[in-house]
Design an enzyme around this catalytic site. Structure first.
Site, PDB file in Angstrom:
ATOM      1  N   GLY A 239      99.636 -58.169  -0.795  1.00  0.00           N
ATOM      2  CA  GLY A 239      99.990 -59.267  -1.892  1.00  0.00           C
ATOM      3  C   GLY A 239     100.699 -58.112  -2.838  1.00  0.00           C
ATOM      4  N   GLU A 275      97.860 -54.845   4.484  1.00  0.00           N
ATOM      5  CA  GLU A 275      98.430 -55.935   5.292  1.00  0.00           C
ATOM      6  C   GLU A 275     100.106 -57.056   4.310  1.00  0.00           C
ATOM      7  OE1 GLU A 275      95.667 -58.403   4.939  1.00  0.00           O
ATOM      8  OE2 GLU A 275      95.126 -57.628   7.314  1.00  0.00           O
ATOM      9  N   PRO A 276     100.962 -55.479   3.658  1.00  0.00           N
ATOM     10  CA  PRO A 276     102.408 -56.075   3.221  1.00  0.00           C
ATOM     11  C   PRO A 276     103.007 -57.748   4.359  1.00  0.00           C
ATOM     12  CG  PRO A 276     102.036 -54.618   3.856  1.00  0.00           C
ATOM     13  CD  PRO A 276     101.294 -54.132   4.105  1.00  0.00           C
ATOM     14  N   TYR A 318     105.292 -74.169  -4.966  1.00  0.00           N
ATOM     15  CA  TYR A 318     104.723 -73.601  -5.478  1.00  0.00           C
ATOM     16  C   TYR A 318     105.178 -73.340  -7.427  1.00  0.00           C
ATOM     17  CZ  TYR A 318     103.408 -71.522  -0.888  1.00  0.00           C
ATOM     18  OH  TYR A 318     103.268 -71.150  -0.034  1.00  0.00           O
ATOM     19  N   CYS A 346     114.924 -86.979   0.756  1.00  0.00           N
ATOM     20  CA  CYS A 346     114.961 -88.195  -0.464  1.00  0.00           C
ATOM     21  C   CYS A 346     113.348 -87.648  -0.447  1.00  0.00           C
ATOM     22  CB  CYS A 346     114.949 -89.513   0.807  1.00  0.00           C
ATOM     23  SG  CYS A 346     116.565 -89.670   1.587  1.00  0.00           S
ATOM     24  N   TYR A 375     107.854 -66.321   3.857  1.00  0.00           N
ATOM     25  CA  TYR A 375     107.979 -67.575   3.148  1.00  0.00           C
ATOM     26  C   TYR A 375     108.636 -68.612   3.220  1.00  0.00           C
ATOM     27  CZ  TYR A 375     103.390 -64.921   2.625  1.00  0.00           C
ATOM     28  OH  TYR A 375     102.298 -63.700   3.097  1.00  0.00           O
TER      29      TYR A 375
HETATM   30  C1  LIG Z   1      99.090 -63.448   3.599  1.00  0.00           C
HETATM   31  C2  LIG Z   1      98.119 -62.575   3.842  1.00  0.00           C
HETATM   32  C3  LIG Z   1      98.404 -60.832   3.861  1.00  0.00           C
HETATM   33  C4  LIG Z   1     100.219 -60.854   3.555  1.00  0.00           C
HETATM   34  O1  LIG Z   1     100.245 -61.582   2.328  1.00  0.00           O
HETATM   35  P1  LIG Z   1     101.699 -60.812   0.911  1.00  0.00           P
HETATM   36  O2  LIG Z   1     101.167 -61.442  -0.067  1.00  0.00           O
HETATM   37  O3  LIG Z   1     102.869 -61.229   2.052  1.00  0.00           O
HETATM   38  O4  LIG Z   1     101.970 -59.606   0.699  1.00  0.00           O
HETATM   39  C5  LIG Z   1      97.743 -60.006   4.342  1.00  0.00           C
HETATM   40  N1  LIG Z   1      96.557 -60.507   4.212  1.00  0.00           N
HETATM   41  C6  LIG Z   1      96.117 -61.943   5.035  1.00  0.00           C
HETATM   42  C7  LIG Z   1      94.903 -61.779   5.153  1.00  0.00           C
HETATM   43  C8  LIG Z   1      96.913 -63.043   4.338  1.00  0.00           C
HETATM   44  O5  LIG Z   1      96.682 -64.122   4.907  1.00  0.00           O
END
Ligand SMILES: *Cc1c(COP(=O)(O)O)cnc(C)c1O
Length: 421
Positions: A239, A275-276, A318, A346, A375
């Site tokens: 995140g 989890e980046p 977004y 279109c 993304y």
């Molecule tokens: C999307 C997601 C992430 C990664 O988020 P980023 O903003 O891209 O770092 C990590 N963990 C889970 C469970 C996600 O769904």
């Protein structure tokens, strides 16, 4: 910091001129920089130095196998959210014990594939999922390692479509019910409860929401341990945001994020996973497109380019901003003029930027969308029967196509016609 810079008046990816890639593969296309991917991974890895940790790249951000391999060879694990991603990670050579499986709707079939192929842990998001996981594990004679994703009810202060940690979001188990749910999980013979998982959203530009969430995780760890659970692993999610506008203030650095993690949960002696996704891939990729027409409208000029919302949907989905720069470096002091930058699809939503100040451009000129590595390609579609655009990976002075542009023939042949026609 990235490796897309002007040199001798032309934009390069590392040592490769963007115009060389355009000449070889045609436009539009995505190009990624190996050095930037590795730099961002290393920033996270070093930020957690001194803790037992694994950086699990959230591969939904950019999932080409060449990208996965680049990161896995540097030591990354993977966070997957579907069996398709799981199989892709395995195909890229990532061992099951380095893959964590997240997602709110894992099916029994997906769970089975991952249990048979090997998995580090499932991040369980609901009680019904827990029951299915337990049943599938028992049917295979296995024990599934799990964390439970808790929803800490924290406002991530990001775009509503990518906030996941408020109680109204579909993700995780309400933290208030966590002890009860852990007790149920602990009693299931097919599950091994190893830890806690949390992920509150994406493109966070402040540390405070993380701080609040991780404080709650630390408190829960102690409560669960007191309840008799052997909590030994914390998955703290992804995140961390990236600077989409070079002129804007910068989001927190991975180093400061790492220091926060140490401060909030370091004393617990748990193994840490993060989890980046976006921060690793976002600024490691650009989308390159060519101007088709410059069209004079009523009171505004349009740059109609060959890239469109199906290739990069973030602005339409977004309201995202991407810096858009010409591939030929503008002369210093050149007068800029406002353009609406649009694709050929279109839909009026196929607009990348309104009244964006750009140096004068003409048909055939190349422009680059910065920060398009995360993304971007993964969310593309064939809307308007526009082929998925190629992905290219650069390393130093080398480049390779890592996903070719399909031919129209390939696309059209995928339809099958019922016999009654
Ligand atoms: C999307 C997601 C992430 C990664 O988020 P980023 O903003 O891209 O770092 C990590 N963990 C889970 C469970 C996600 O769904």
């Amino acid at each position: 910091m990235d490796h897309f810079l002007y040199r001798n008046g032309s934009l390069h990816a590392e040592d490769v001129p963007i115009s060389d890639i355009a000449a070889a593969v045609g436009t539009p296309f995505y190009v990624y920089s190996t050095a930037t991917l590795l730099r961002h991974f290393t920033l996270f890895d070093e930020a957690l130095d001194g803790m037992d940790h694994m950086v699990c790249y959230a591969m939904k951000a950019a999932s080409n196998q060449a990208i996965l391999m680049t990161l896995a060879q540097a030591g990354a694990g993977m966070d997957v959210v579907s069996v398709g991603e799981y199989l892709r990670a395995k195909a890229a050579g990532v061992p099951g014990e380095r893959i964590v499986f997240s997602g709110v709707g894992k099916t029994a079939d997906e769970i089975r594939v991952a249990l048979e192929g090997g998995i580090r842990q499932f991040n369980v998001e609901s009680e019904p999922e827990m029951e299915v996981l337990n049943a599938v594990a028992l049917s295979l004679g296995k024990i599934a390692p799990i964390t439970i994703r808790i929803n800490p009810d924290v406002d991530a202060r990001t775009h509503a479509k990518i906030a996941t940690g408020k109680s109204e979001n579909k993700f995780g188990i309400p933290i208030a019910r966590a002890r009860e749910v852990y007790a149920r999980a602990g009693a299931m013979p097919g599950l091994d409860v190893v830890g806690i998982d949390v992920h509150i959203g994406s493109q966070l530009t402040e540390l405070e929401p993380f701080e609040t969430a991780y404080r709650k995780v630390a408190e829960l760890t102690e409560a669960l341990r007191a309840d008799g659970h052997h909590i030994r692993r914390l998955d703290l999610g992804g995140g961390l945001g990236i600077p989409y506008e070079q002129s804007n203030s910068a989001p927190p650095l991975p180093l400061d994020y790492g220091a926060l993690i140490k401060r909030k949960v370091g004393h617990l002696g748990c193994e840490i996973e993060i989890e980046p996704g976006r921060l690793i891939a976002g600024n490691a990729g650009i989308m390159v497109s060519a101007v088709i027409y410059v069209k004079q409208g009523e009171g505004r000029d349009f740059l109609i380019i060959d890239g469109a919302m199906n290739d990069l949907i973030r602005p339409a989905m977004y309201d995202a901003h991407h810096d858009i720069v010409p591939v030929v470096e503008p002369r210093p002091g050149i007068e800029r003029q406002p353009y609406d930058i649009v694709g050929p699809v279109c839909e009026s939503g196929d607009t990348f930027a309104r009244q964006r100040a750009m140096p004068p451009l003409t048909a055939g000129d190349l422009v680059a969308f910065r920060s398009a590595g995360a993304y971007g390609a993964v969310m593309s579609s064939e809307y308007n029967t526009r082929p998925l655009i190629p992905e290219v990976l650069v390393k130093g002075d080398q480049f390779a196509v890592i996903r070719p542009r399909p031919t129209f023939d390939e696309i059209i042949k995928r339809d099958t016609i019922p016999e009654w026609l």
